[in-house]
Scaffold this active site. Structure first.
Site, short mmCIF file in Angstrom:
data_model
loop_
_atom_site.label_atom_id
_atom_site.label_comp_id
_atom_site.label_asym_id
_atom_site.label_seq_id
_atom_site.Cartn_x
_atom_site.Cartn_y
_atom_site.Cartn_z
N HIS A 126 1.16 -36.70 -20.14
CA HIS A 126 0.21 -37.71 -19.66
C HIS A 126 1.01 -38.97 -19.30
CE1 HIS A 126 -3.03 -40.72 -20.17
NE2 HIS A 126 -3.88 -39.73 -20.05
N ASP A 204 2.73 -36.97 -28.94
CA ASP A 204 1.44 -37.41 -28.43
C ASP A 204 0.42 -36.35 -28.83
OD1 ASP A 204 -0.84 -37.64 -26.93
OD2 ASP A 204 0.17 -37.92 -25.01
N GLN A 207 -4.67 -34.68 -27.74
CA GLN A 207 -5.52 -33.48 -27.55
C GLN A 207 -5.38 -32.48 -28.70
OE1 GLN A 207 -7.69 -33.31 -25.24
NE2 GLN A 207 -7.00 -34.86 -23.77
N LYS A 230 -11.57 -39.40 -28.76
CA LYS A 230 -11.53 -37.97 -28.41
C LYS A 230 -11.88 -37.09 -29.61
CE LYS A 230 -7.84 -38.63 -25.01
NZ LYS A 230 -8.45 -38.48 -23.68
N CYS A 374 -4.30 -38.18 -15.08
CA CYS A 374 -3.23 -39.05 -15.62
C CYS A 374 -1.97 -38.25 -15.93
CB CYS A 374 -3.68 -39.82 -16.85
SG CYS A 374 -4.99 -40.97 -16.52
#
Ligand code: PMP
Length: 419
Positions: A126, A204, A207, A230, A374
């Site tokens: 991302h 990261d 997700q 999220k 993104c």
């Protein structure tokens, strides 16, 4: 259906899922990778805070301030427990994943990376895990390198990753789960290899944390970033987990109230962890709301959520892979398993721009996202398309949602497909 997992009961907790779109269609929400919907338990917790104990934290010696402080710090304890990440001292709240990664770029990386040093990331990131490193590299005259992806499934090419590690990066930053491909990377192995080469590791997890069991002690990352919005929580609050010695050894970058122990006219000393990284009045309702989101996820069970989503993903792939003119990016159904694919499916319909696909889906009440997500380098330079359409699942999605998406594809073809 997953044992002990009642999706209809779960759906009743999400008021927005009972609503209809402007043309009277029931909302089918397939964009949880962008942001998740919120259950009444989270909405109610935020209202409870404002109605009953709204007060600044760490300030008052009076009852409601003590309560808000306890709830805010308590939410960090919940987050730490969810990810097996130590205690509230390891949990820094910021606005979102983007700010969490930038905080590392502006603090630890700024203080430890110098000319000709390398930051190694990957081609599936991302923008929030690319741009901060490009900015840092420009400032420090350092270099950003990217581990490539292997075709056709677009997972990280581990041979290339190992080869790039030989260049001796100071920092290795990669996503746990791709927001475009749904690929789950072997974060533990990638962190192990990076550590063997002496690098600091940032993951990261935007997700990952909402959808699967994530264990800091097991993965061993030095920094790990994710967003509340999220994972059923409110927007405007995100998490940077950090290992204590690294956080202790890093100077804060934003100065002001709450991040100091003492201030004199000529000097000051920092507050203890995690507060030295949280200057000023924080997003109190956000932290408390996130705590309620963690409670909800734990009540349902993260492993159950994961199993439900993988079932949903397989169901969708089995239908979409058979559709003529539909191209799917990432792992194919026959290779999908528990550990390599999350509930994210990107696709294109031949001859139709994905923005048109998303508009027609919308006319059927089906919310999906289309664009570069993104991750422009991945979409335009690796996949080689200007944009892709994406559907993504969460605990409240059903097979009927996937069926509606499939019907919407048929409508797209009827309306727009040329040739
Ligand atoms: N990384 C990944 C993998 C993401 O999916 C996202 C959100 N799309 C981000 C980072 C950025 O998250 P936020 O917008 O909450 O900062």
């Amino acid at each position: 259906m997953e044992q002990g997992f009642d999706v209809e009961e779960i759906r009743r907790d999400f008021p927005i899922l009972q609503t209809k779109t402007r043309n009277g269609k029931p909302l089918v929400y397939l964009d949880s990778a962008a942001t998740s919907q919120k259950p009444v338990q989270v909405i109610g917790k935020i209202e409870e805070y404002y109605r009953n104990y709204n007060a600044n934290i760490h300030r008052g010696l009076y009852e409601i301030s003590v309560r808000s402080t306890d709830e805010y710090t308590g939410s960090k304890e919940k987050v730490a427990r969810l990810i097996n990440g130590g205690s509230y001292r390891n949990i820094i709240y910021c606005r979102n994943t983007t700010e969490a990664i930038n905080l590392v770029a502006l603090s630890w990386a700024d203080q430890n990376i110098s000319q000709d040093d390398i930051v190694l990331t990957t081609q599936m990131e991302h923008h929030s895990n690319i741009v901060p490193w490009q900015m840092l590299a420009k400032k420090k005259k350092a270099r950003v390198e990217y581990a490539g992806l292997s075709k056709p499934n677009l997972s990280i090419d581990m041979e290339d990753y190992k080869e790039k590690l030989e260049h001796g990066p100071k920092l290795v930053a990669f996503s746990h789960v791709s927001n475009v491909l749904g690929t789950i990377n072997d974060a533990k192995e990638m962190a192990r290899l990076a550590h063997k080469h002496g690098a600091v590791v940032l993951v990261d997890g935007a997700q990952a944390v909402p959808h699967m069991k994530v264990d800091m002690k097991d993965i061993g990352a030095d920094f790990y970033a994710f967003s509340s919005h999220k994972m059923l929580g409110p927007a405007g609050i995100g998490v940077l987990y950090g290992k204590e010695p690294l956080l202790e050894g890093t100077d804060p970058v934003i100065g002001g109230g709450d991040m100091i122990r003492s201030v004199r006219f000529d000097s000051c000393t920092w507050n203890e962890l995690p507060w030295k990284f949280e200057a000023g009045t924080p997003n109190i309702e956000g932290g408390i709301g996130l705590g309620a989101a963690v409670d909800y996820i734990e009540k349902v069970g993260i492993e159950r959520i994961r199993r439900h989503e993988i079932a949903m993903t397989k169901y969708a792939l089995s239908g979409f892979e058979e559709m003529e003119g539909v191209e799917i990016y990432g792992e194919r159904l026959e290779k999908v398993n528990e550990s390599n694919k999350a509930g994210v499916i990107s696709f294109n319909i031949k001859g139709v721009h994905p923005h048109d696909v998303a508009s027609i889906f919308d006319s059927e009440g089906v919310a999906i996202r289309a664009g570069h997500h993104c991750a422009m380098p991945l979409v335009t330079q690796v996949i080689g398309e200007p944009a892709v359409a994406r559907m993504s699942f969460y605990l409240y999605n059903t097979e009927s949602d996937v069926d509606k998406a499939a019907e919407a594809v048929a409508k797209v073809k009827r309306m727009l497909k040329r040739g």
